[in-house]
Design an enzyme around this catalytic site. Structure first.
Site, PDB file in Angstrom:
ATOM      1  N   CYS A 128      32.037  54.327 -49.359  1.00  0.00           N
ATOM      2  CA  CYS A 128      30.629  53.967 -49.204  1.00  0.00           C
ATOM      3  C   CYS A 128      29.914  53.822 -50.538  1.00  0.00           C
ATOM      4  O   CYS A 128      29.187  52.851 -50.782  1.00  0.00           O
ATOM      5  CB  CYS A 128      29.922  54.984 -48.306  1.00  0.00           C
ATOM      6  SG  CYS A 128      29.828  56.668 -48.990  1.00  0.00           S
ATOM      7  N   HIS A 181      26.770  60.227 -47.214  1.00  0.00           N
ATOM      8  CA  HIS A 181      26.971  58.803 -46.940  1.00  0.00           C
ATOM      9  C   HIS A 181      25.778  57.994 -47.470  1.00  0.00           C
ATOM     10  O   HIS A 181      24.647  58.497 -47.522  1.00  0.00           O
ATOM     11  CB  HIS A 181      27.124  58.579 -45.425  1.00  0.00           C
ATOM     12  CG  HIS A 181      27.576  57.185 -45.056  1.00  0.00           C
ATOM     13  ND1 HIS A 181      28.770  56.660 -45.453  1.00  0.00           N
ATOM     14  CD2 HIS A 181      26.958  56.210 -44.316  1.00  0.00           C
ATOM     15  CE1 HIS A 181      28.913  55.437 -44.966  1.00  0.00           C
ATOM     16  NE2 HIS A 181      27.806  55.132 -44.283  1.00  0.00           N
ATOM     17  N   HIS A 193      27.110  48.962 -44.848  1.00  0.00           N
ATOM     18  CA  HIS A 193      27.712  50.142 -45.472  1.00  0.00           C
ATOM     19  C   HIS A 193      29.212  50.138 -45.211  1.00  0.00           C
ATOM     20  O   HIS A 193      29.716  49.354 -44.396  1.00  0.00           O
ATOM     21  CB  HIS A 193      27.079  51.423 -44.903  1.00  0.00           C
ATOM     22  CG  HIS A 193      27.294  51.585 -43.429  1.00  0.00           C
ATOM     23  ND1 HIS A 193      27.910  52.688 -42.878  1.00  0.00           N
ATOM     24  CD2 HIS A 193      26.973  50.777 -42.371  1.00  0.00           C
ATOM     25  CE1 HIS A 193      27.948  52.555 -41.557  1.00  0.00           C
ATOM     26  NE2 HIS A 193      27.391  51.416 -41.229  1.00  0.00           N
TER      27      HIS A 193
END
Length: 221
Positions: A128, A181, A193
């Site tokens: 990510c 994240h 993402h």
């Protein structure tokens, strides 16, 4: 005239005829042995060159050798090769700069489908933070850390409320104690993402999982 005189006269006639023949001028080339004119020898024949071939020969002689006037290729040493390679790279960069810049969403979608691999950062494999790091460097020329937690704490980022989100804002997820994240906001509650289960995808911020994990947004430009 007596008989003897007549005989003598008759005998003189062939002789006189021969003398008369010898006195006639002989034509050039006449061969008395064959009774005809001599053939002209090959050495005496004059061969005429056709005018067209003569002009061709003159043109060939007058025209300079084009290959002789062409410059020979210059031998390149290592320094010349290095300069040529650098010039090619600059030309390629200039050509890329001349291309129209895509909008941000189109640019970010270039990573769609990349597999999630922890610690990676490429268009085929990424995590990510690696995905966000690449997009921001490539589009905004902003260097970010390869870590969602450090991006969240980066002092260059400004906090943004949920109702004021704009394209390019970074969205952070996790818990109050740990940011795990990060994604990039697009529009209409959509964000792009690198999901640990699906790779680079577009999701909706209103999905229950992301809504519960949402910890805030930061703006870096």
């Amino acid at each position: 005239m007596g008989l003897s005189s007549k005989i003598a006269s008759l005998m003189l006639l062939p002789f006189c005829a021969g003398l008369l023949c010898c006195t006639f001028p002989e034509r050039t080339g006449y061969d008395r042995n064959i009774g005809d004119y001599k053939p002209i020898h090959a050495t005496e024949q004059v061969t005429e060159v056709p005018a067209q071939e003569t002009h061709k020969a003159e043109d060939t002689a007058a025209k300079p050798d084009s290959t002789a006037s062409e410059p020979k290729p210059k031998h390149m040493n290592s320094a010349d090769k290095a300069r040529a390679a650098a010039n090619r790279k600059e030309a390629e960069k200039a050509a890329q700069r001349a291309l129209p810049t895509p909008d941000f969403e189109t640019y970010a979608k270039g990573w769609l489908g990349a597999k999630y691999v922890y610690g990676a950062a490429s268009k085929t494999q990424t995590d990510c933070s690696g995905f966000v790091m690449q997009v921001f460097k490539g589009y905004y020329n902003i260097a970010l850390d390869h870590s969602a937690a450090r991006m969240y704490k980066d002092p260059r980022g400004k906090s943004v409320g949920r109702g004021s989100l704009r394209e390019g804002d970074l969205l952070f997820f996790g818990s109050f104690w740990n940011i795990s994240h990060v994604g990039i906001y697009l529009s209409g509650d959509r964000f792009i993402h690198a999901s640990s289960s699906r790779g680079v995808v577009i999701s909706n911020l209103n999905e229950k999982y992301y809504k519960n994990k949402y910890q805030g947004a930061r703006r870096f430009r």
